[in-house]
Write a protein that holds these residues in place. Sequence first.
Motif, PDB file in Angstrom:
ATOM      1  N   MET A  25      48.069  28.216  59.100  1.00 38.20           N
ATOM      2  CA  MET A  25      47.943  28.594  57.725  1.00 38.20           C
ATOM      3  C   MET A  25      49.277  28.347  57.050  1.00 38.20           C
ATOM      4  N   VAL A  26      49.227  27.634  55.920  1.00 36.24           N
ATOM      5  CA  VAL A  26      50.435  27.332  55.162  1.00 36.24           C
ATOM      6  C   VAL A  26      50.248  27.775  53.719  1.00 36.24           C
ATOM      7  N   CYS A  27      51.348  27.993  53.024  1.00 35.00           N
ATOM      8  CA  CYS A  27      51.280  28.394  51.619  1.00 35.00           C
ATOM      9  C   CYS A  27      51.008  27.162  50.750  1.00 35.00           C
ATOM     10  N   ASP A  28      50.762  27.407  49.466  1.00 34.09           N
ATOM     11  CA  ASP A  28      50.430  26.310  48.546  1.00 34.09           C
ATOM     12  C   ASP A  28      51.577  25.327  48.403  1.00 34.09           C
ATOM     13  N   LYS A  29      52.804  25.835  48.417  1.00 32.16           N
ATOM     14  CA  LYS A  29      53.972  24.970  48.261  1.00 32.16           C
ATOM     15  C   LYS A  29      54.145  24.035  49.461  1.00 32.16           C
ATOM     16  N   CYS A  30      53.902  24.551  50.655  1.00 31.88           N
ATOM     17  CA  CYS A  30      54.086  23.759  51.882  1.00 31.88           C
ATOM     18  C   CYS A  30      52.887  22.864  52.187  1.00 31.88           C
ATOM     19  N   GLU A  31      51.776  23.056  51.500  1.00 36.74           N
ATOM     20  CA  GLU A  31      50.590  22.239  51.756  1.00 36.74           C
ATOM     21  C   GLU A  31      50.843  20.780  51.404  1.00 36.74           C
ATOM     22  N   HIS A  85      50.340  28.055  65.051  1.00 34.05           N
ATOM     23  CA  HIS A  85      49.213  28.546  64.260  1.00 34.05           C
ATOM     24  C   HIS A  85      48.838  29.978  64.651  1.00 34.05           C
ATOM     25  N   THR A  86      48.866  30.286  65.930  1.00 36.80           N
ATOM     26  CA  THR A  86      48.483  31.609  66.410  1.00 36.80           C
ATOM     27  C   THR A  86      49.447  32.685  65.909  1.00 36.80           C
ATOM     28  N   CYS A  87      50.739  32.431  66.041  1.00 37.74           N
ATOM     29  CA  CYS A  87      51.737  33.416  65.599  1.00 37.74           C
ATOM     30  C   CYS A  87      51.738  33.558  64.083  1.00 37.74           C
ATOM     31  N   ALA A  88      51.547  32.465  63.362  1.00 43.51           N
ATOM     32  CA  ALA A  88      51.528  32.512  61.903  1.00 43.51           C
ATOM     33  C   ALA A  88      50.347  33.328  61.407  1.00 43.51           C
ATOM     34  N   TYR A  89      49.200  33.179  62.030  1.00 44.02           N
ATOM     35  CA  TYR A  89      48.029  33.938  61.607  1.00 44.02           C
ATOM     36  C   TYR A  89      48.176  35.411  61.951  1.00 44.02           C
ATOM     37  N   SER A  90      48.693  35.701  63.144  1.00 43.38           N
ATOM     38  CA  SER A  90      48.811  37.104  63.542  1.00 43.38           C
ATOM     39  C   SER A  90      49.848  37.855  62.704  1.00 43.38           C
ATOM     40  N   LYS A  91      50.890  37.174  62.255  1.00 41.92           N
ATOM     41  CA  LYS A  91      51.904  37.792  61.391  1.00 41.92           C
ATOM     42  C   LYS A  91      51.529  37.707  59.916  1.00 41.92           C
ATOM     43  N   GLY A  92      50.630  36.781  59.552  1.00 39.04           N
ATOM     44  CA  GLY A  92      50.227  36.599  58.166  1.00 39.04           C
ATOM     45  C   GLY A  92      51.246  35.840  57.344  1.00 39.04           C
ATOM     46  N   VAL A  93      51.987  34.927  57.987  1.00 39.40           N
ATOM     47  CA  VAL A  93      53.040  34.180  57.301  1.00 39.40           C
ATOM     48  C   VAL A  93      52.688  32.695  57.260  1.00 39.40           C
ATOM     49  N   CYS A  94      53.378  31.966  56.390  1.00 36.49           N
ATOM     50  CA  CYS A  94      53.233  30.514  56.319  1.00 36.49           C
ATOM     51  C   CYS A  94      53.858  29.916  57.581  1.00 36.49           C
ATOM     52  N   ALA A  95      53.189  28.964  58.207  1.00 43.62           N
ATOM     53  CA  ALA A  95      53.680  28.382  59.453  1.00 43.62           C
ATOM     54  C   ALA A  95      54.910  27.524  59.239  1.00 43.62           C
ATOM     55  N   MET A  96      55.107  26.997  58.030  1.00 48.59           N
ATOM     56  CA  MET A  96      56.227  26.099  57.784  1.00 48.59           C
ATOM     57  C   MET A  96      57.464  26.810  57.251  1.00 48.59           C
ATOM     58  N   GLY A 131      57.623  30.458  56.503  1.00 47.28           N
ATOM     59  CA  GLY A 131      57.745  31.851  56.903  1.00 47.28           C
ATOM     60  C   GLY A 131      57.482  32.847  55.782  1.00 47.28           C
ATOM     61  N   LYS A 132      57.002  32.375  54.626  1.00 52.70           N
ATOM     62  CA  LYS A 132      56.716  33.262  53.501  1.00 52.70           C
ATOM     63  C   LYS A 132      55.432  34.051  53.776  1.00 52.70           C
ATOM     64  N   GLN A 133      55.398  35.329  53.387  1.00 47.98           N
ATOM     65  CA  GLN A 133      54.224  36.179  53.610  1.00 47.98           C
ATOM     66  C   GLN A 133      53.055  35.652  52.780  1.00 47.98           C
ATOM     67  N   VAL A 134      51.931  35.349  53.445  1.00 41.99           N
ATOM     68  CA  VAL A 134      50.772  34.770  52.781  1.00 41.99           C
ATOM     69  C   VAL A 134      49.600  35.733  52.810  1.00 41.99           C
ATOM     70  N   LEU A 135      49.484  36.507  53.868  1.00 43.94           N
ATOM     71  CA  LEU A 135      48.308  37.326  54.115  1.00 43.94           C
ATOM     72  C   LEU A 135      48.739  38.717  54.535  1.00 43.94           C
ATOM     73  N   ASP A 136      48.017  39.723  54.065  1.00 38.40           N
ATOM     74  CA  ASP A 136      48.307  41.099  54.468  1.00 38.40           C
ATOM     75  C   ASP A 136      47.454  41.433  55.681  1.00 38.40           C
ATOM     76  N   THR A 137      48.097  41.661  56.833  1.00 43.16           N
ATOM     77  CA  THR A 137      47.346  41.887  58.083  1.00 43.16           C
ATOM     78  C   THR A 137      47.417  43.338  58.553  1.00 43.16           C
ATOM     79  N   LYS A 138      47.731  44.263  57.653  1.00 42.40           N
ATOM     80  CA  LYS A 138      47.832  45.673  58.046  1.00 42.40           C
ATOM     81  C   LYS A 138      46.506  46.230  58.551  1.00 42.40           C
ATOM     82  N   LEU A 139      45.422  45.886  57.891  1.00 42.47           N
ATOM     83  CA  LEU A 139      44.117  46.437  58.243  1.00 42.47           C
ATOM     84  C   LEU A 139      43.340  45.567  59.237  1.00 42.47           C
TER      85      LEU A 139
END
Length: 96
Positions: A1-7, A69-80, A82-90
Amino acid sequence: MVCDKCEKKLSKVIVPDKWKEGASNTTEGGGRKINENKLLSKKKRWSPYGNTKCTICKQQVHQDGKYCHTCAYSKGVCAMCGKQVLDTKLYKQSNV
């Protein structure tokens, strides 16, 4: 998962050109030499996985980035970047 800027920075898939005009895989127009050994003619060979590694799990990353990809999704950050993209608290995630 990447942010819009890194896409926009994502690399392209290597596929032969479909059209003959201006294609790099044809013999006309200086595109390719006949009976050329690619291993000897290229200085730097392209490797699909490169040398970049994930900062968390040290696994090889296929794109230019910090996280796999696995670490980026589990942390909710952009893979490229490191910006927070997704809130994974819940989210209910396991470490397995």
